[in-house]
Design an enzyme around this catalytic site. Structure first.
Site, mmCIF file in Angstrom:
data_model
loop_
_atom_site.group_PDB
_atom_site.id
_atom_site.type_symbol
_atom_site.label_atom_id
_atom_site.label_comp_id
_atom_site.label_asym_id
_atom_site.label_seq_id
_atom_site.Cartn_x
_atom_site.Cartn_y
_atom_site.Cartn_z
ATOM 1 N N ASP A 258 0.697 -0.851 -0.388
ATOM 2 C CA ASP A 258 0.044 0.035 0.436
ATOM 3 C C ASP A 258 0.763 1.643 0.147
ATOM 4 O O ASP A 258 1.842 1.078 0.520
ATOM 5 C CB ASP A 258 -0.815 -0.433 1.072
ATOM 6 C CG ASP A 258 -1.983 -1.117 1.368
ATOM 7 O OD1 ASP A 258 -2.071 -1.609 -0.143
ATOM 8 O OD2 ASP A 258 -2.471 -1.160 2.197
ATOM 9 N N TYR A 324 3.763 -9.046 7.344
ATOM 10 C CA TYR A 324 3.813 -8.292 7.149
ATOM 11 C C TYR A 324 3.798 -7.597 9.012
ATOM 12 O O TYR A 324 3.742 -8.828 10.002
ATOM 13 C CB TYR A 324 1.996 -7.408 7.607
ATOM 14 C CG TYR A 324 1.945 -7.634 5.865
ATOM 15 C CD1 TYR A 324 1.513 -7.106 4.844
ATOM 16 C CD2 TYR A 324 1.435 -9.164 5.731
ATOM 17 C CE1 TYR A 324 1.339 -7.279 3.663
ATOM 18 C CE2 TYR A 324 1.022 -9.161 3.963
ATOM 19 C CZ TYR A 324 1.546 -8.490 3.525
ATOM 20 O OH TYR A 324 1.125 -8.528 2.011
ATOM 21 N N TYR A 396 -5.829 -9.628 2.145
ATOM 22 C CA TYR A 396 -5.700 -8.066 2.537
ATOM 23 C C TYR A 396 -5.525 -7.944 3.820
ATOM 24 O O TYR A 396 -6.230 -8.055 4.830
ATOM 25 C CB TYR A 396 -6.851 -7.934 1.895
ATOM 26 C CG TYR A 396 -6.817 -7.489 0.473
ATOM 27 C CD1 TYR A 396 -6.366 -6.481 0.004
ATOM 28 C CD2 TYR A 396 -7.495 -8.192 -0.167
ATOM 29 C CE1 TYR A 396 -6.276 -6.193 -1.593
ATOM 30 C CE2 TYR A 396 -7.936 -8.320 -1.400
ATOM 31 C CZ TYR A 396 -6.980 -7.810 -2.695
ATOM 32 O OH TYR A 396 -7.358 -6.950 -3.522
#
Length: 464
Positions: A258, A324, A396
């Site tokens: 992102d 992440y 996501y």
């Protein structure tokens, strides 16, 4: 195989119905003045190790000896089939070399576009002599080979039928030599160290990248033409393009983070493709330093290597997993036990995600299934936590935390029964699911970038 079968096979190999090769040669010679290339070409499948001109010369001598006739040399410039094109082979090779004299290249391929009349003559030559019209090899194939050999001799480079650095197209009818310089490719990994930097250029949608609305500068992008003034692409690709003296470049990434996320840790694989490079022999370590100096701490790259064109598909298509780290804020107090229980539910879970609201305008509406391979969490205070996720590519993460109004199941917010949002997201690793991106066969050990696809005869050129 019977004797009759063997004889029939020999006749077919000879390209005609003659029991005697010399009889076939007499038929060809009777058609009109021929050069040695055109006389020998119908017999290209016989006596490997000879050139067609050698076959033609040998047949001409043998016929003269058997008929006890005066020897007459080949009609090189007056050949009714090729109209003397083989007399120009050296000229075409020199012109090809001159066309790319300012470029570094190690491999090439030659294709030709011969006049339709010459191709028809080549067929009629065999038919008039009673031979199979497809006997031997076509005129164009021989011309490709003969010019190609001369190009290699003139330039000291090697022919490559797969992915040459340059491709030459000789248009005999137009008396033109066209040269196509194929792309070069540089692989590496990048880290993005500042937020609000997209991976690739992001043109302003209001002015369509023009920077203007009518006669006035665009209010949305302040006249820059971009919603974001910089990108990973803009901080890296121009340096590679400049060093390799290309005319343009394209940035290919293994997915993208992102805009507001950092890319840290191992970095994200990428390939920069440079169009029409004048230079291929570059010092990638120096290039790495140049890019990092140009990016000024916003982006840094490492592990740069010259690679093949196949690496573009690999970084875009190889199944990859991502790691992440998310800073999470809750809408109500959360206990350590509740967080631990929710994280345990997500750990290893199969996640169903309907296209998130934030990307619904540019992604197909569908439900995607991904696995959250490993999920851990640490509570900092009742309203804040750090959550680490190792997930399938395409998972996501923001929606895994928030639930996206029920579009993602299960989610951290849904399991806790409180609102949860990601306030900061960092990508820590992008790795191949079953194997590393960096396999030896995709890298070039000779220090030169490769080109693009080319057909065997070199007459059609694909775009990169």
């Amino acid at each position: 195989m019977t004797d009759a079968d063997a004889e029939a096979a020999a006749d077919e190999r000879d390209g005609g119905d003659f029991d005697d090769v010399l009889e076939a040669a007499r038929g060809l010679l009777a058609s009109g003045p021929l050069c040695d290339h055109c006389l020998g070409r119908p017999f290209a499948e016989r006596s490997f190790g000879l050139g067609n001109h050698e076959r033609g010369h040998g047949l001409r001598v043998a016929v003269a000896l058997e008929d006890d006739a005066d020897y007459e040399p080949g009609a090189a410039g007056d050949c009714w089939v090729c109209e003397g094109v083989f007399e120009r082979v050296d000229e075409f090779a020199e012109r090809a070399a001159d066309a790319v004299a300012d470029y570094e290249y190690a491999t090439y391929q030659v294709g030709t576009r011969v006049p339709p009349l010459a191709e028809e003559n080549d067929r009629l030559l065999r038919e008039d002599a009673g031979m199979d019209p497809d006997a031997g090899e076509p005129l164009r194939k021989e011309l490709n080979r003969e010019v190609g050999k001369r190009v290699g001799q003139v330039t000291g480079t090697a022919v490559d039928f797969d992915r040459p650095h340059v491709q030459f197209l000789l248009d005999v009818d137009a008396d033109a030599v066209e040269a196509t310089v194929n792309s070069a490719h540089v692989y590496g990994r990048y880290r993005k160290l500042e937020r609000d930097i997209p991976q690739t250029e992001w043109p302003c949608s209001d002015c369509r990248g023009s920077g203007r609305q009518g006669r006035e500068p665009c209010d949305t992008c302040d006249g820059s033409g971009y919603l974001y003034p910089e990108s990973v692409q803009q901080l890296t690709a121009p340096v590679v393009e400049d060093v390799m003296e290309g005319v343009d470049s394209t940035f290919h990434g293994a997915g993208r983070e992102d805009v507001d996320a950092l890319m840290l840790g191992t970095g994200r694989p990428f390939v920069i493709e440079v169009d029409e490079p004048r230079r291929r022999e570059i010092n990638v370590r120096r290039l790495e330093s140049d890019i990092n100096a140009f990016a000024d701490g916003k982006v840094e790259v490492e592990g740069l290597r010259l690679c093949s064109h196949e690496m573009v598909a690999r970084v875009k298509e190889l199944d990859a997993t991502k790691r992440y780290r998310a800073a999470v804020e809750f809408g109500a107090d959360v206990s350590e036990d509740d967080l631990a229980a929710a994280v345990a539910e997500l750990d290893g879970a199969t996640i169903e995600q309907y296209t998130p609201n934030r990307v619904d305008h540019r992604r197909a509406s569908m439900t995607r299934t991904r696995v959250a391979r490993e999920v851990t969490g640490e509570l900092e205070d009742p309203r804040h936590a750090t959550v680490d996720v190792h997930g399938d590519g395409g998972l996501y993460i923001k929606e895994l935390i928030s639930g996206d109004e029920g579009r993602t199941e299960p989610s951290l917010a849904g399991l806790l029964g409180v609102d949860a949002v990601v306030t900061e997201l960092d990508v820590l690793a992008v790795e191949g699911e079953d194997e590393a991106f960096e396999q030896p066969e995709f890298f070039l050990e000779d220090g030169r970038g490769d080109g693009d696809d080319a057909d065997d005869d070199g007459t059609e050129h694909d775009e990169a």
